[in-house]
Design a protein around this motif. Structure first.
Motif, mmCIF file in Angstrom:
data_model
loop_
_atom_site.group_PDB
_atom_site.id
_atom_site.type_symbol
_atom_site.label_atom_id
_atom_site.label_comp_id
_atom_site.label_asym_id
_atom_site.label_seq_id
_atom_site.Cartn_x
_atom_site.Cartn_y
_atom_site.Cartn_z
ATOM 1 N N GLU A 1 0.820 -1.209 0.000
ATOM 2 C CA GLU A 1 0.000 0.000 0.000
ATOM 3 C C GLU A 1 0.857 1.262 0.000
ATOM 4 O OE1 GLU A 1 -2.616 -0.510 3.309
ATOM 5 O OE2 GLU A 1 -3.700 -2.166 2.378
ATOM 6 N N ARG A 2 1.985 1.200 0.712
ATOM 7 C CA ARG A 2 2.883 2.352 0.751
ATOM 8 C C ARG A 2 3.455 2.662 -0.625
ATOM 9 N NH1 ARG A 2 8.558 1.216 3.167
ATOM 10 N NH2 ARG A 2 8.571 0.186 1.135
ATOM 11 N N ASN A 3 3.715 1.615 -1.386
ATOM 12 C CA ASN A 3 4.363 1.801 -2.676
ATOM 13 C C ASN A 3 3.397 2.034 -3.843
ATOM 14 O OD1 ASN A 3 7.387 1.440 -2.394
ATOM 15 N ND2 ASN A 3 6.633 -0.312 -1.245
ATOM 16 N N LEU A 4 2.123 1.816 -3.631
ATOM 17 C CA LEU A 4 1.159 2.012 -4.707
ATOM 18 C C LEU A 4 1.235 3.425 -5.295
ATOM 19 C CD1 LEU A 4 -2.073 0.269 -3.369
ATOM 20 C CD2 LEU A 4 -0.632 -0.463 -5.259
ATOM 21 N N LYS A 5 1.315 4.402 -4.424
ATOM 22 C CA LYS A 5 1.268 5.790 -4.863
ATOM 23 C C LYS A 5 2.532 6.217 -5.615
ATOM 24 C CE LYS A 5 -1.798 7.131 -1.084
ATOM 25 N NZ LYS A 5 -1.980 7.983 0.125
ATOM 26 N N LYS A 6 3.575 5.401 -5.486
ATOM 27 C CA LYS A 6 4.844 5.763 -6.120
ATOM 28 C C LYS A 6 4.993 5.187 -7.527
ATOM 29 C CE LYS A 6 7.244 5.622 -1.655
ATOM 30 N NZ LYS A 6 8.366 4.968 -0.901
ATOM 31 N N THR A 7 4.050 4.366 -7.942
ATOM 32 C CA THR A 7 4.284 3.570 -9.150
ATOM 33 C C THR A 7 3.182 3.703 -10.202
ATOM 34 O OG1 THR A 7 3.298 1.697 -8.001
ATOM 35 C CG2 THR A 7 5.694 1.889 -7.930
ATOM 36 N N LEU A 8 2.648 4.880 -10.338
ATOM 37 C CA LEU A 8 1.572 5.080 -11.301
ATOM 38 C C LEU A 8 2.083 5.368 -12.711
ATOM 39 C CD1 LEU A 8 -0.867 7.271 -9.179
ATOM 40 C CD2 LEU A 8 -0.904 4.798 -9.537
ATOM 41 N N ASP A 9 3.341 5.701 -12.840
ATOM 42 C CA ASP A 9 3.872 6.147 -14.125
ATOM 43 C C ASP A 9 4.625 5.052 -14.860
ATOM 44 O OD1 ASP A 9 2.922 8.848 -13.910
ATOM 45 O OD2 ASP A 9 4.464 9.157 -12.389
ATOM 46 N N PHE A 10 4.071 3.868 -14.841
ATOM 47 C CA PHE A 10 4.678 2.750 -15.554
ATOM 48 C C PHE A 10 3.668 2.089 -16.475
ATOM 49 C CE2 PHE A 10 8.858 2.088 -13.647
ATOM 50 C CZ PHE A 10 8.788 2.923 -12.550
ATOM 51 N N ASN A 11 4.117 1.740 -17.659
ATOM 52 C CA ASN A 11 3.335 0.919 -18.570
ATOM 53 C C ASN A 11 3.827 -0.514 -18.449
ATOM 54 O OD1 ASN A 11 1.720 2.934 -19.802
ATOM 55 N ND2 ASN A 11 3.475 3.547 -21.048
ATOM 56 N N VAL A 12 2.900 -1.460 -18.507
ATOM 57 C CA VAL A 12 3.264 -2.866 -18.354
ATOM 58 C C VAL A 12 2.874 -3.646 -19.596
ATOM 59 C CG1 VAL A 12 2.865 -4.983 -17.046
ATOM 60 C CG2 VAL A 12 3.077 -2.796 -15.855
ATOM 61 N N GLU A 13 3.800 -4.438 -20.066
ATOM 62 C CA GLU A 13 3.554 -5.324 -21.198
ATOM 63 C C GLU A 13 3.585 -6.761 -20.696
ATOM 64 O OE1 GLU A 13 5.566 -6.590 -25.487
ATOM 65 O OE2 GLU A 13 6.494 -5.048 -24.218
ATOM 66 N N TYR A 14 2.571 -7.535 -21.065
ATOM 67 C CA TYR A 14 2.554 -8.948 -20.698
ATOM 68 C C TYR A 14 3.282 -9.719 -21.797
ATOM 69 C CZ TYR A 14 -0.635 -8.012 -16.916
ATOM 70 O OH TYR A 14 -1.182 -7.549 -15.750
ATOM 71 N N ILE B 1 1.976 -21.658 -13.008
ATOM 72 C CA ILE B 1 2.023 -20.884 -14.244
ATOM 73 C C ILE B 1 2.862 -19.640 -13.988
ATOM 74 C CG2 ILE B 1 0.692 -19.489 -15.873
ATOM 75 C CD1 ILE B 1 0.252 -22.415 -16.329
ATOM 76 N N ILE B 2 3.769 -19.331 -14.896
ATOM 77 C CA ILE B 2 4.608 -18.150 -14.788
ATOM 78 C C ILE B 2 4.112 -17.096 -15.779
ATOM 79 C CG2 ILE B 2 6.928 -17.210 -14.902
ATOM 80 C CD1 ILE B 2 6.538 -19.317 -12.717
ATOM 81 N N VAL B 3 3.708 -15.954 -15.269
ATOM 82 C CA VAL B 3 3.275 -14.833 -16.103
ATOM 83 C C VAL B 3 4.403 -13.795 -16.102
ATOM 84 C CG1 VAL B 3 1.596 -12.968 -16.401
ATOM 85 C CG2 VAL B 3 0.840 -15.221 -15.577
ATOM 86 N N LYS B 4 5.008 -13.608 -17.265
ATOM 87 C CA LYS B 4 6.128 -12.666 -17.380
ATOM 88 C C LYS B 4 5.642 -11.315 -17.877
ATOM 89 C CE LYS B 4 9.739 -16.119 -18.127
ATOM 90 N NZ LYS B 4 10.850 -16.573 -19.016
ATOM 91 N N THR B 5 6.104 -10.259 -17.206
ATOM 92 C CA THR B 5 5.728 -8.905 -17.599
ATOM 93 C C THR B 5 6.974 -8.024 -17.659
ATOM 94 O OG1 THR B 5 5.441 -7.964 -15.373
ATOM 95 C CG2 THR B 5 3.598 -9.221 -16.272
ATOM 96 N N LYS B 6 6.817 -6.884 -18.311
ATOM 97 C CA LYS B 6 7.887 -5.891 -18.361
ATOM 98 C C LYS B 6 7.284 -4.523 -18.095
ATOM 99 C CE LYS B 6 9.715 -4.831 -22.358
ATOM 100 N NZ LYS B 6 10.526 -4.950 -23.593
#
Length: 201
Positions: free
Chosen positions: A103-116, A126-131
């Motif tokens: 919860e503490r880190n949620l507010k710090k990480t809004l500026d990222f795009n994620v690719e599956y 099952i391993i789900v890889k993201t970037k």
């Protein structure tokens, strides 16, 4: 806890929370669908803000993570040596630490795009890889995050998170085992309680 342990808690869950930005999907599967759905819910709640929505964030996170599997794997061979009461106490403290750090880190990480990137089988998991890549700084190196999920009773939950090749469970196990061997299990429990009391997560 130790400075290294503080770093592991902070880094692991900061990186976990990186996945809360808008996402792209390469190839969907049941485990990927679960991760994406939880992230979408978390992102929407975070944008709305407010105390009640923050509580809902914690609830969604609880649905996403398999705390029992995380707790057992984090203690490794030490798990079998613990009484049922000790297992329950440790699991609850770990759950609180995980939630608060997240919860503490949620507010710090809004500026990222994620690719599956992919969804592959690894034994019964099952391993789900993201970037994850920063939207603000194109020069910042993307972070590769893999989620290990297993299905129990028709429900998929995350049992480990591997960030840039480093396992969350493995990192926990190394630190927890070191503390137990040096100072004993009660010392580990006390260190976890101290962190929660101080809000140092």
């Amino acid at each position: 806890m130790t400075r290294r342990m503080n770093h592991l808690f902070a880094a692991a869950f900061s990186l976990l929370a990186l996945t809360l930005g808008p996402v792209g999907l390469a190839s969907a599967g049941p485990a990927t669908d679960v991760v994406k759905a939880k992230q979408t819910a978390l992102f929407d709640l975070l944008k709305k803000g407010g105390v009640e929505n923050q509580k809902k964030v914690g609830a969604v996170f609880d649905e996403m993570l398999d705390y029992s599997a995380l707790a057992e794997a984090s203690l490794g061979s030490e798990w079998a040596a613990r009484t049922d009461a000790e297992k329950q106490q440790f699991s609850e403290l770990l759950k609180q630490l995980v939630r608060k750090a997240y919860e503490r880190n949620l507010k710090k990480t809004l500026d990222f795009n994620v690719e599956y990137l992919s969804e592959t089988a690894s034994g019964s998991a099952i391993i789900v890889k993201t970037k994850a890549a920063s939207r603000k700084d194109a020069r910042e190196e993307p972070v590769e995050i893999a989620f290990k999920l297993s299905e129990k009773g028709g429900v998929w939950r995350v049992q480990d998170i591997v960030t840039e090749g480093v396992s969350l469970v493995g990192s926990y196990r190394a630190q927890f085992t070191k503390i137990i061997k040096k100072d004993g299990f009660p010392a580990l429990i006390q260190k976890m309680k101290d962190k929660l009391a101080k809000g140092d997560v």
